[in-house]
Write a protein that holds these residues in place. Structure first.
Motif, PDB file in Angstrom:
ATOM      1  N   ALA A  17      39.736  47.837  31.877  1.00  0.00           N
ATOM      2  CA  ALA A  17      38.325  47.449  31.818  1.00  0.00           C
ATOM      3  C   ALA A  17      37.642  47.715  33.154  1.00  0.00           C
ATOM      4  CB  ALA A  17      38.204  45.979  31.443  1.00  0.00           C
ATOM      5  N   TYR A  18      38.318  47.438  34.247  1.00  0.00           N
ATOM      6  CA  TYR A  18      37.780  47.719  35.581  1.00  0.00           C
ATOM      7  C   TYR A  18      37.530  49.219  35.748  1.00  0.00           C
ATOM      8  CZ  TYR A  18      38.284  49.132  40.435  1.00  0.00           C
ATOM      9  OH  TYR A  18      38.133  49.772  41.643  1.00  0.00           O
ATOM     10  N   SER A  25      34.363  44.955  39.869  1.00  0.00           N
ATOM     11  CA  SER A  25      35.482  45.350  40.727  1.00  0.00           C
ATOM     12  C   SER A  25      36.095  44.157  41.465  1.00  0.00           C
ATOM     13  CB  SER A  25      35.034  46.406  41.730  1.00  0.00           C
ATOM     14  OG  SER A  25      34.056  45.870  42.597  1.00  0.00           O
ATOM     15  N   GLU A  26      35.361  43.056  41.512  1.00  0.00           N
ATOM     16  CA  GLU A  26      35.863  41.853  42.180  1.00  0.00           C
ATOM     17  C   GLU A  26      37.233  41.446  41.636  1.00  0.00           C
ATOM     18  OE1 GLU A  26      34.688  37.133  42.380  1.00  0.00           O
ATOM     19  OE2 GLU A  26      33.137  38.588  41.949  1.00  0.00           O
ATOM     20  N   CYS A  32      44.482  42.579  41.404  1.00  0.00           N
ATOM     21  CA  CYS A  32      45.334  43.714  41.033  1.00  0.00           C
ATOM     22  C   CYS A  32      46.031  44.379  42.218  1.00  0.00           C
ATOM     23  CB  CYS A  32      44.530  44.762  40.276  1.00  0.00           C
ATOM     24  SG  CYS A  32      43.780  44.144  38.766  1.00  0.00           S
ATOM     25  N   SER A  33      45.358  44.414  43.351  1.00  0.00           N
ATOM     26  CA  SER A  33      45.927  45.163  44.462  1.00  0.00           C
ATOM     27  C   SER A  33      46.627  44.312  45.513  1.00  0.00           C
ATOM     28  CB  SER A  33      44.846  46.002  45.142  1.00  0.00           C
ATOM     29  OG  SER A  33      43.855  45.168  45.692  1.00  0.00           O
ATOM     30  N   LEU A  56      41.197  36.798  31.818  1.00  0.00           N
ATOM     31  CA  LEU A  56      40.937  37.353  33.145  1.00  0.00           C
ATOM     32  C   LEU A  56      41.969  36.806  34.136  1.00  0.00           C
ATOM     33  CD1 LEU A  56      37.060  37.091  33.161  1.00  0.00           C
ATOM     34  CD2 LEU A  56      38.425  39.180  33.088  1.00  0.00           C
ATOM     35  N   PRO A  57      42.086  37.406  35.307  1.00  0.00           N
ATOM     36  CA  PRO A  57      43.094  36.971  36.269  1.00  0.00           C
ATOM     37  C   PRO A  57      43.024  35.503  36.680  1.00  0.00           C
ATOM     38  CG  PRO A  57      42.285  39.122  36.883  1.00  0.00           C
ATOM     39  CD  PRO A  57      41.418  38.630  35.752  1.00  0.00           C
ATOM     40  N   ASP A  58      41.864  34.882  36.579  1.00  0.00           N
ATOM     41  CA  ASP A  58      41.761  33.466  36.953  1.00  0.00           C
ATOM     42  C   ASP A  58      42.066  32.538  35.780  1.00  0.00           C
ATOM     43  OD1 ASP A  58      39.487  33.731  35.372  1.00  0.00           O
ATOM     44  OD2 ASP A  58      38.147  32.820  36.845  1.00  0.00           O
ATOM     45  N   GLY A  59      42.392  33.100  34.624  1.00  0.00           N
ATOM     46  CA  GLY A  59      42.730  32.320  33.443  1.00  0.00           C
ATOM     47  C   GLY A  59      41.566  32.095  32.497  1.00  0.00           C
ATOM     48  N   SER A  60      40.372  32.453  32.909  1.00  0.00           N
ATOM     49  CA  SER A  60      39.215  32.307  32.023  1.00  0.00           C
ATOM     50  C   SER A  60      39.234  33.401  30.958  1.00  0.00           C
ATOM     51  CB  SER A  60      37.906  32.349  32.827  1.00  0.00           C
ATOM     52  OG  SER A  60      37.740  33.600  33.456  1.00  0.00           O
TER      53      SER A  60
END
Length: 69
Positions: A17-18, A25-26, A32-33, A56-60
């Motif tokens: 998706a990014y 990109s945040e 991711c990196s 999403l990476p924060d769990g949301s």
């Protein structure tokens, strides 16, 4: 992405998706990196499962991301 990139990066729906410009990109820059071990997706039992496409990476949950795939 360079450096210590998540081992799932090439298969992850968030990374896809990014790269397609669907999410900011945040997310990739923050998780991711470099901080990929803190990513909620990475911590799932099966981080690539279709069941978790919108996580999403924060769990949301991002419903637009869920509908993207």
């Amino acid at each position: 992405m360079e450096g210590d990139t998540c081992p799932y990066y090439s298969m992850c729906p968030v990374a896809r998706a990014y790269e397609r410009g669907v999410i900011d990109s945040e997310w990739a820059n923050m998780y991711c990196s470099s901080n990929w071990k803190d990513c909620s997706r990475f911590q799932l039992e099966d981080p690539l499962s279709y069941e978790f496409e919108g996580v999403l990476p924060d769990g949301s949950i991002d419903e637009d991301l869920e509908n993207e795939y």
